[in-house]
Scaffold this motif. Structure first.
Motif, PDB file in Angstrom:
ATOM      1  N   GLU A 143       3.117  19.984   1.553  1.00  0.00           N
ATOM      2  CA  GLU A 143       3.176  20.589   0.077  1.00  0.00           C
ATOM      3  C   GLU A 143       0.990  20.708   0.585  1.00  0.00           C
ATOM      4  OE1 GLU A 143       4.765  17.960  -2.751  1.00  0.00           O
ATOM      5  OE2 GLU A 143       5.064  19.056  -4.000  1.00  0.00           O
ATOM      6  N   GLN A 180      -1.821  11.045   3.417  1.00  0.00           N
ATOM      7  CA  GLN A 180      -1.167  10.217   4.492  1.00  0.00           C
ATOM      8  C   GLN A 180      -0.838  12.040   5.131  1.00  0.00           C
ATOM      9  OE1 GLN A 180       1.639   8.152   2.336  1.00  0.00           O
ATOM     10  NE2 GLN A 180       0.391   6.653   2.698  1.00  0.00           N
ATOM     11  N   GLN A 181      -0.694  13.514   4.420  1.00  0.00           N
ATOM     12  CA  GLN A 181       0.075  14.241   4.988  1.00  0.00           C
ATOM     13  C   GLN A 181      -0.640  14.985   5.876  1.00  0.00           C
ATOM     14  OE1 GLN A 181       1.956  18.068   1.740  1.00  0.00           O
ATOM     15  NE2 GLN A 181       0.605  18.499   2.368  1.00  0.00           N
ATOM     16  N   GLN A 184      -2.311  10.572  -2.416  1.00  0.00           N
ATOM     17  CA  GLN A 184      -2.387   9.181  -1.329  1.00  0.00           C
ATOM     18  C   GLN A 184      -1.512  10.315  -1.140  1.00  0.00           C
ATOM     19  OE1 GLN A 184       0.706   6.590  -2.426  1.00  0.00           O
ATOM     20  NE2 GLN A 184       0.138   5.329  -0.052  1.00  0.00           N
ATOM     21  N   GLN A 185      -0.581  10.624  -1.215  1.00  0.00           N
ATOM     22  CA  GLN A 185       0.655  12.065  -0.276  1.00  0.00           C
ATOM     23  C   GLN A 185      -0.462  13.477   0.041  1.00  0.00           C
ATOM     24  OE1 GLN A 185       3.720  13.958  -3.340  1.00  0.00           O
ATOM     25  NE2 GLN A 185       3.678  12.300  -3.822  1.00  0.00           N
ATOM     26  N   MET A 229       0.702  19.259  -5.743  1.00  0.00           N
ATOM     27  CA  MET A 229       1.671  17.856  -5.950  1.00  0.00           C
ATOM     28  C   MET A 229       1.555  17.514  -7.258  1.00  0.00           C
ATOM     29  SD  MET A 229       0.199  15.786  -2.499  1.00  0.00           S
ATOM     30  CE  MET A 229       0.574  16.689  -1.238  1.00  0.00           C
ATOM     31  N   ARG A 244      -7.242   2.377   0.381  1.00  0.00           N
ATOM     32  CA  ARG A 244      -5.843   1.889   0.414  1.00  0.00           C
ATOM     33  C   ARG A 244      -5.186   2.432   2.127  1.00  0.00           C
ATOM     34  NH1 ARG A 244      -2.928   1.034  -4.290  1.00  0.00           N
ATOM     35  NH2 ARG A 244      -0.921   1.535  -3.228  1.00  0.00           N
ATOM     36  N   PRO A 295      -6.334  -0.697 -12.581  1.00  0.00           N
ATOM     37  CA  PRO A 295      -4.600  -0.213 -13.478  1.00  0.00           C
ATOM     38  C   PRO A 295      -4.406   1.289 -12.992  1.00  0.00           C
ATOM     39  CG  PRO A 295      -7.059   0.299 -15.253  1.00  0.00           C
ATOM     40  CD  PRO A 295      -7.103  -0.030 -13.449  1.00  0.00           C
ATOM     41  N   SER A 298       2.529  13.962  -8.819  1.00  0.00           N
ATOM     42  CA  SER A 298       2.543  13.359  -9.053  1.00  0.00           C
ATOM     43  C   SER A 298       1.565  12.015  -9.117  1.00  0.00           C
ATOM     44  CB  SER A 298       3.957  12.588  -8.256  1.00  0.00           C
ATOM     45  OG  SER A 298       2.690  11.401  -7.381  1.00  0.00           O
ATOM     46  N   THR A 299       1.619  11.127  -9.939  1.00  0.00           N
ATOM     47  CA  THR A 299       0.608  10.377  -9.962  1.00  0.00           C
ATOM     48  C   THR A 299      -0.215   9.869  -8.968  1.00  0.00           C
ATOM     49  OG1 THR A 299       1.576   8.560 -10.248  1.00  0.00           O
ATOM     50  CG2 THR A 299       0.436   9.747 -12.401  1.00  0.00           C
ATOM     51  N   LEU A 300       0.495   9.933  -7.679  1.00  0.00           N
ATOM     52  CA  LEU A 300       0.194   9.564  -6.015  1.00  0.00           C
ATOM     53  C   LEU A 300      -0.264  10.535  -5.022  1.00  0.00           C
ATOM     54  CD1 LEU A 300       3.156   7.008  -5.533  1.00  0.00           C
ATOM     55  CD2 LEU A 300       1.377   6.566  -6.412  1.00  0.00           C
ATOM     56  N   PHE A 357       6.310  11.616  -3.526  1.00  0.00           N
ATOM     57  CA  PHE A 357       7.279  13.369  -3.027  1.00  0.00           C
ATOM     58  C   PHE A 357       8.341  13.433  -3.905  1.00  0.00           C
ATOM     59  CE2 PHE A 357       4.172  12.831   1.021  1.00  0.00           C
ATOM     60  CZ  PHE A 357       3.466  13.755   0.806  1.00  0.00           C
ATOM     61  N   PHE A 400       0.885  -1.345   0.569  1.00  0.00           N
ATOM     62  CA  PHE A 400       0.160   0.056  -0.280  1.00  0.00           C
ATOM     63  C   PHE A 400       1.019   1.392   0.069  1.00  0.00           C
ATOM     64  CE2 PHE A 400      -3.390  -2.321   2.202  1.00  0.00           C
ATOM     65  CZ  PHE A 400      -4.571  -2.622   1.176  1.00  0.00           C
ATOM     66  N   ASN A 449      -4.606  -3.522  -4.972  1.00  0.00           N
ATOM     67  CA  ASN A 449      -3.677  -3.202  -6.286  1.00  0.00           C
ATOM     68  C   ASN A 449      -3.600  -3.750  -7.702  1.00  0.00           C
ATOM     69  OD1 ASN A 449      -1.611  -1.631  -4.776  1.00  0.00           O
ATOM     70  ND2 ASN A 449      -2.383  -2.867  -2.917  1.00  0.00           N
ATOM     71  N   LYS A 508       6.810   8.643  -8.944  1.00  0.00           N
ATOM     72  CA  LYS A 508       7.615  10.214  -7.830  1.00  0.00           C
ATOM     73  C   LYS A 508       6.595   9.569  -6.711  1.00  0.00           C
ATOM     74  CE  LYS A 508      11.823  12.359  -8.330  1.00  0.00           C
ATOM     75  NZ  LYS A 508      12.463  13.443  -8.358  1.00  0.00           N
TER      76      LYS A 508
END
Lengths: 709, 224
Positions: B26, B42-43, B38-39, B31, B73, B141, B33-35, A680, A392, B135, A678
């Motif tokens: 941030e 979590q932040q 999630q970032q 941001m 997730r 995907p 990114s593709t994440l 962060f 995860f 996942n 990436k």
């Protein structure tokens, strides 16, 4: 890469190339040279018969009768058996060669047809490999010429010739820049070579028994191709001789001559060099055959390993053999045929740095280059095959099982997972295979940061986490089902002495080396009653002098060095310390400006490799402490390092999202793979080599791990 | 290194545990990114795990499917923590079945035919199964856009995951409380499934967890 020859600097004057047999005594080292001569009496059939013979003699001695007669009988049997064995092998080889040739012809015809839409008229122009190829018949030649004219026209119409020129001049340029290296280089380049070398060095004397004979057989092969290509080379690759003749007929390539001249000029200073290379390439082919033969006849494990490692498609016949065999037989053959398509092929080849670099300098049959380039690309290009998705969060560490096609990953999601690459789920799109984890290890209460695999057969692994614990795990069998009942026995001892995050683990010789943000590195005997063996802390005054650093000199990573006698610990302040594990004293201290992130010690040499945040990889002499080499390796901080088990290649990962494979001899990048996204500002967090099998892997902050084959 | 000028949000080898992920927030808009989702999640959690509203406040112009998916997730990931604690106490001998109240026995759906797994196995299998599903390259995907049909899969995962909470609550209360105190995970989960009506209200069998989080000022370590 550059010079694909295995014996580069040694056999300087072998214009006639791969004549293994005829090489004897020509030059300096060449284990090769000695082998055939000493090995004749030690082949497998030899041994078998020898045993027979011995047995017969024993019988003789015991009975004490008819001594002479029995002796003669034994002798006759021995000789006859040997002859028969030889014959069988010869037949087998011939059969293989024919098969390969046939496959090759077909392949070439197909390629030709596809590429130029013209039926390739090769007929029987390729002579049977057992005999020296005769001169092509004039009629055939005329045919060829016609065909080539046609091709040439086509090529010119589509502007191919220009492209060819471009490619060639590119090569020249690359070569210019690389010549120096080539000379100094150690011969072992290809993945393949390392095995080869291994074999030679490790088994040099005793295991030769089995190899020696093989060598003989192999010798026959290369001899032919050697003569042809070698001869061709002698006459500037354009002579009309044997197979090279075919190549010569490709007159449309005449404009190459321009390039050739260029190269000649460039190369004038080192004609021997080029020449020897030619020779060696063929030598090399010979070795290949040997190798493959070996793998065929020797233990399955060997054969299997090799087959696995170099899956070379295309040739319809026997998989593994085809590759090498074709290399030999095809040295000339492919050479000739390849020349036709050379321009085109060269175009299509992704001429990455590595590939470019390995193209040979000389203007000998260019196709030769292509042929080897093809082999190269078969061998050396790692492709993503498996994607491991199930974590995860970012995967911090990755380690392969010591023997199986399995691996363990450790993630910031607090878990570790065990994966069996042989149990895959077909992915939706053709690209790769998805693997589902076999087992999920839960016990850490914070992100897991590092991982080490136990010795073969111990079926254990170790993990260290942000929670400061090091945990020992008993690996479930690779046949376990992910939905089996929970077995608490998977959890082994827990080592709790570290008081802060454990960032690196390294296991060897039943001991474990950890480094932690609490400022110490520790040595463990993980399963002992009192596991902690030593605490390595840098309290030397010299270090205290850098007061600012000493305050937060946290170890970033540690690895065993000197066969486990020492520990190399790198610190965030850019210090590299070598501890003696007996005394726990610092025996070597070097430092540089940039924080270090990883350290690995070379499996055989006293060499330490460190990864840095300033994008460098540095190489340190483990004895003198001298910085042997430093290179900018990535576009961003280097985060992962791994050395292949033979110490010939280095794998590095970086936050620039790429994994790079380096040739340790030349310190050149052999391949770059963009692998992870990436999260962060982090990307790749770890890379790994499989200790036995041809797998490499990368782990990323995007929660994925990838395995390349 | 390029530190100082530009903030690099990285955990470098050798960092102390308290410095892990301790970097300036941030802004979501930056941001790329593709994440990113999630970032961002979590932040926000790191800033204050108790501030449910902030955590579950979806940024504008965010795809709701992805938002829910990323949250789930995160839940499954943090539930690993509860599973670790349960492993030490929830034994197959004592909790032979997955139950919460005596009303239901839950069957483990990870097997070909649903099975009466002991509670600890149910927990692990459910989390492992959720990890595989979430996942899965087939259903999810991409982490930037998610098909409607895949979003529908989230419901069943949520239902099963909720049973882990309820089992812990009714059978391992001390573990549950300690875990909840640290993470506020169950509260957040309840808030999440209610807000997006993922689970029917009547399935939420846990009594309302005491303080329904008044928006308190951040307590934990606030970022420099």
């Amino acid at each position: 890469m550059k010079i694909p020859t295995a014996m580069d600097d040694s056999s300087v004057s072998h214009h006639n190339g791969g004549q293994v047999g005829s090489q004897i005594g020509v030059n300096v080292n060449n284990k090769q040279n000695d082998e055939p001569s000493q090995s004749v009496q030690y082949s497998i059939p030899g041994i078998l018969h020898f045993i027979q013979h011995e047995w017969a003699r024993f019988e003789l001695e015991r009975s004490q009768w008819e001594v002479d007669r029995a002796e003669f009988e034994a002798r006759i049997a021995f000789l006859q058996g040997e002859r028969k064995g030889q014959e069988n092998l010869k037949n087998d080889l011939v059969r293989r060669i024919k098969m390969l040739e046939y496959a090759l012809k077909q392949e070439r015809a197909k390629l030709h047809k596809l590429k130029y839409g013209v039926e390739l008229q090769q007929g029987d122009m390729r002579p049977p490999p057992e005999e020296l190829p005769p001169e092509p018949e004039p009629a055939e030649r005329a045919q060829w010429k016609q065909g080539q004219q046609l091709i040439k026209q086509y090529l010119q119409e589509i502007g191919y010739t220009d492209t060819i020129l471009d490619v060639r001049s590119n090569r020249v340029r690359t070569l210019l820049g690389l010549n120096n290296e080539e000379q100094g280089e150690d011969p072992n380049y290809r993945n393949y070579d390392k095995q080869q070398r291994d074999r030679y060095e490790i088994c040099s004397s005793h295991a030769m028994n089995s190899m020696g004979r093989k060598y003989d057989y192999g010798g026959k092969e290369p001899r032919k191709s050697g003569v042809s290509t070698g001869g061709g080379y002698n006459e500037e690759g354009l002579s009309v001789q044997e197979t090279a003749a075919v190549f010569a007929n490709f007159e449309f390539l005449a404009n190459q001559e321009m390039d050739m001249d260029e190269i000649d000029d460039l190369d004038a200073k080192q004609p021997h060099h080029a020449a020897s290379k030619q020779g060696e390439e063929v030598d090399h082919e010979a070795e290949e055959v040997l190798n493959e033969l070996n793998s065929l006849t020797e233990s399955e494990a060997d054969g299997g390993g090799q087959g696995d490692e170099y899956p070379v498609g295309k040739f319809a016949g026997g998989p593994g053999v085809a590759a090498a065999g074709a290399g030999v037989v095809g040295a000339g053959v492919v050479g000739a045929g390849g020349a036709g398509g050379a321009g085109g092929e060269a175009d299509e080849e992704p001429l990455a740095l590595g590939e470019l670099a390995q193209l040979t300098v000389s203007n000998e049959p260019e196709a030769y280059d292509v042929a080897s380039a093809n082999k190269e690309s078969f061998r050396k290009t790692w492709n993503s095959k498996y994607t491991l998705r199930s974590h995860f969060d970012g995967v911090r560490a990755i380690a392969f099982h010591p023997t199986e096609a399995a691996l363990v990953t450790a993630s910031e999601d607090h878990t570790l997972k065990l994966w069996n690459l042989q149990r895959t789920v077909p992915a939706k799109k053709s690209a790769g295979l998805d693997v589902e984890p076999l087992y999920t290890f839960r016990a850490h209460t914070a992100p897991v940061l590092c991982l080490a695999m136990g010795a073969p057969r111990s079926e254990e692994c170790f993990s260290g986490g942000l929670d400061g614990t090091i945990r020992v795990w008993n690996l479930p069998p690779p046949t376990a089902d992910p939905y089996d009942p929970y077995d608490p026995a998977v959890q082994g001892p827990v080592l709790r002495e570290h008081t802060d995050a454990v960032w690196s683990l390294s296991a060897a010789h039943g001991r474990l080396l950890s480094s932690s943000a609490d400022g110490t590195a520790r040595l463990w005997a993980p399963r002992a009653a009192r596991p902690l063996l030593a605490t390595l802390r840098d309290d030397a005054p010299a270090h205290a002098a850098h007061a600012a650093h000493a305050a937060h000199a946290a170890p970033a990573a540690a690895d065993f060095a000197d066969a486990g006698a020492r520990a190399a610990v790198v610190y965030r302040d850019g210090t590299l310390l070598l501890y003696d594990l007996e005394t726990t004293q610092v025996v070597m201290r070097v430092s540089c400006d940039s924080p270090m992130t990883r350290v690995r010690s070379h499996p055989t040499l006293p060499l330490l490799v460190t990864a840095h945040e300033d994008r460098h990889i540095r190489f340190w002499d483990g004895v003198s402490g001298r910085c042997a080499h430093a290179m900018v390796a990535h576009l961003d901080a280097v985060t992962g390092l791994a050395l292949d088990p033979n110490g010939l290649f280095l794998l590095s990962g970086s936050h620039d999202c790429s994994v790079r494979l380096w040739n340790l001899d030349t310190k050149t990048c052999v391949q770059e793979i963009t692998a992870h996204r990436k999260k962060f500002d982090e990307s790749i967090l770890d890379v790994a080599f499989h200790p036995l099998r041809p797998y490499i892997a990368s782990a990323g902050a995007d929660g994925l791990a990838k395995v390349f084959v | 290194m390029a530190d100082g000028v530009q903030i690099l949000r990285r955990n470098r080898p050798g960092f102390k545990a308290k410095d892990f992920c301790r970097w300036p927030d941030e802004p979501f808009e930056e941001m790329d990114s593709t994440l990113a989702v999630q970032q961002f999640i979590q932040q926000t959690i790191r800033r204050d795990p108790a501030n449910l509203e902030a955590i579950l406040k979806m940024p504008e112009a965010q795809d709701e499917g992805v938002w829910k998916y990323e949250h789930l997730r995160q839940f499954c990931m943090e539930l690993n923590g509860l599973a670790v604690r349960l492993q030490s106490e929830c034994k197959p001998e004592t909790c032979t079945q997955m139950t919460a109240t005596d009303q239901w026995i839950f069957l483990c759906a990870a097997h070909k035919t649903p099975k009466e797994c002991p509670a600890i196995d149910y927990t692990r299998h459910t989390l492992d199964g959720a990890a595989c599903l979430l996942n899965s390259n087939k259903y999810f995907p991409s982490r930037v856009s998610i098909k409607e049909s895949s979003v529908a899969k989230l419901g069943s995962v949520c239902r099963r995951v909720y049973r882990i909470f309820s089992h812990a609550y009714f059978h391992h209360r001390s573990i549950f409380d300690a875990f909840e105190k640290e993470t506020h995970l169950c509260k957040r989960f309840t808030y999440f499934v209610t807000k997006y009506s993922i689970i029917a209200k009547e399935i939420l069998i846990l009594p309302k967890l005491d303080d329904e989080t008044p928006i308190t000022p951040p307590v934990g370590e606030s970022e420099a």
